[in-house]
Motif scaffolding. Structure first.
Motif, PDB file in Angstrom:
ATOM      1  N   THR A  62       0.845  -1.185   0.000  1.00 53.73           N
ATOM      2  CA  THR A  62       0.000   0.000   0.000  1.00 53.73           C
ATOM      3  C   THR A  62       0.885   1.241   0.000  1.00 53.73           C
ATOM      4  O   THR A  62       2.098   1.158   0.174  1.00 53.73           O
ATOM      5  N   ASP A  63       0.263   2.410  -0.198  1.00 56.49           N
ATOM      6  CA  ASP A  63       1.036   3.656  -0.227  1.00 56.49           C
ATOM      7  C   ASP A  63       1.793   3.888   1.076  1.00 56.49           C
ATOM      8  O   ASP A  63       2.911   4.374   1.078  1.00 56.49           O
ATOM      9  N   THR A  64       1.154   3.540   2.193  1.00 56.11           N
ATOM     10  CA  THR A  64       1.815   3.648   3.485  1.00 56.11           C
ATOM     11  C   THR A  64       2.238   2.253   3.913  1.00 56.11           C
ATOM     12  O   THR A  64       1.393   1.361   4.033  1.00 56.11           O
ATOM     13  N   PRO A  65       3.545   2.018   4.112  1.00 58.78           N
ATOM     14  CA  PRO A  65       3.981   0.681   4.526  1.00 58.78           C
ATOM     15  C   PRO A  65       3.297   0.236   5.818  1.00 58.78           C
ATOM     16  O   PRO A  65       3.071   1.037   6.729  1.00 58.78           O
ATOM     17  N   VAL A  66       2.942  -1.039   5.884  1.00 58.01           N
ATOM     18  CA  VAL A  66       2.282  -1.622   7.048  1.00 58.01           C
ATOM     19  C   VAL A  66       3.272  -2.557   7.736  1.00 58.01           C
ATOM     20  O   VAL A  66       3.879  -3.418   7.098  1.00 58.01           O
ATOM     21  N   VAL A  67       3.422  -2.380   9.062  1.00 59.22           N
ATOM     22  CA  VAL A  67       4.337  -3.192   9.850  1.00 59.22           C
ATOM     23  C   VAL A  67       3.528  -4.217  10.633  1.00 59.22           C
ATOM     24  O   VAL A  67       2.570  -3.866  11.323  1.00 59.22           O
ATOM     25  N   THR A  68       3.928  -5.490  10.517  1.00 58.47           N
ATOM     26  CA  THR A  68       3.264  -6.580  11.225  1.00 58.47           C
ATOM     27  C   THR A  68       4.293  -7.278  12.099  1.00 58.47           C
ATOM     28  O   THR A  68       5.371  -7.629  11.640  1.00 58.47           O
ATOM     29  N   ASP A  69       3.946  -7.452  13.378  1.00 56.33           N
ATOM     30  CA  ASP A  69       4.819  -8.168  14.304  1.00 56.33           C
ATOM     31  C   ASP A  69       4.646  -9.665  14.161  1.00 56.33           C
ATOM     32  O   ASP A  69       3.556 -10.144  13.838  1.00 56.33           O
TER      33      ASP A  69
END
Length: 140
Positions: A62-69
């Motif tokens: 997506t345009d804004t990176p998504v961080v997943t733990d």
């Protein structure tokens, strides 16, 4: 001579199998393999990685990176560590990979050639800056 990365890959099944193995034997086997590569003069670098449960993934879909733990659900493949070898050919890298102490269900090694700085356009400012940095740190 060219550099090749041997990437240690595993599955959830591999992780479970290794947890049942004698840790000292794993360390001894891996240490002996590393020493063999050092004596042959082919090992450039090598590192193992911590448990994937302690990692994060940055997704750029997506345009804004998504961080997943971590930990994650079912994992089809984990990247557990790597070696970088400097050898004469891909075939030689394959021969070294075949000797790696990575036996077990789902355990694999992926072999990828490392792109050398000289393969990029030399008139690029960023390549010139990287070359200068590598020269200043003794990497070239």
């Amino acid at each position: 001579m060219a550099k090749y990365m041997l990437i240690m890959r595993a599955t959830d099944e591999t992780v479970v199998a290794y947890q049942k193995m004698d840790f000292q034997k794993i360390m001894d086997d891996m240490g002996a393999f590393n020493e063999e590569m050092i004596k042959a003069g082919v090992l450039v670098a090598g590192e193992g990685l911590e448990d994937a449960a302690d990692s994060v993934v940055v997704d750029y879909s997506t345009d804004t990176p998504v961080v997943t733990d971590g930990p994650y659900g079912e994992t089809k493949e984990l990247f557990n560590g790597f070696w970088i070898l400097e050898v004469a050919s891909k075939e030689e890298a394959v021969e070294w990979a075949k000797r790696a102490p990575l036996a077990g269900p789902g355990s694999k090694a992926e072999i990828r050639k490392v792109t050398e700085l000289d393969q990029f356009p030399q008139d690029n400012e960023h390549i010139q800056n990287e070359r200068a940095w590598r020269e200043s740190t003794g990497q070239l």
